[in-house]
Design a protein around this motif. Sequence first.
Motif, PDB file in Angstrom:
ATOM      1  N   UNK A  90       0.798  -1.228   0.000  1.00 44.96           N
ATOM      2  CA  UNK A  90       0.000   0.000   0.000  1.00 44.96           C
ATOM      3  C   UNK A  90       0.835   1.284   0.000  1.00 44.96           C
ATOM      4  N   UNK A  91       2.067   1.193   0.490  1.00 46.22           N
ATOM      5  CA  UNK A  91       2.936   2.365   0.471  1.00 46.22           C
ATOM      6  C   UNK A  91       4.385   1.919   0.344  1.00 46.22           C
ATOM      7  N   UNK A  92       5.242   2.867   0.074  1.00 51.44           N
ATOM      8  CA  UNK A  92       6.651   2.579  -0.200  1.00 51.44           C
ATOM      9  C   UNK A  92       7.340   1.874   0.973  1.00 51.44           C
ATOM     10  N   UNK A  93       6.979   2.243   2.183  1.00 53.35           N
ATOM     11  CA  UNK A  93       7.600   1.643   3.366  1.00 53.35           C
ATOM     12  C   UNK A  93       7.325   0.133   3.444  1.00 53.35           C
ATOM     13  N   UNK A  94       6.135  -0.283   3.071  1.00 60.50           N
ATOM     14  CA  UNK A  94       5.822  -1.717   3.099  1.00 60.50           C
ATOM     15  C   UNK A  94       6.664  -2.475   2.066  1.00 60.50           C
ATOM     16  N   UNK A  95       6.861  -1.873   0.910  1.00 64.62           N
ATOM     17  CA  UNK A  95       7.723  -2.482  -0.106  1.00 64.62           C
ATOM     18  C   UNK A  95       9.157  -2.574   0.407  1.00 64.62           C
TER      19      UNK A  95
END
Length: 106
Positions: free
Chosen positions: A63-68
């Motif tokens: 859902x957001x860059x941090x999760x990736x």
Amino acid sequence: LETFCDKWKAVYPKVIKSLRENPYIFTFYSFPKPIWKSIYSTNLIESFNKQIKKYTKRKEQFPHEESLEKFLVSQFESYNQRFATRCHTGFDRARAELQAMFSIRD
């Protein structure tokens, strides 16, 4: 290198130009023969990149860059754990030569 370049410059001028611009491309020949394949091969890297691409293709799961970023870090950690104690092809047979080349002591 010069003998090689002289022999093939008429047939492969672009390759020879590239070799002359980067004379270190054949550096792996300075190392013991059993490890040449491990040095010049990128199979492990390519395989890992393919795996990462496969799992990150579905963008909706991040859902957001941090999760990736967290996912990638976990994949790198897992990869490092799997290969931390693995001896690459030929390195075990060339251990003594490598130790002598780099003055490594057990």
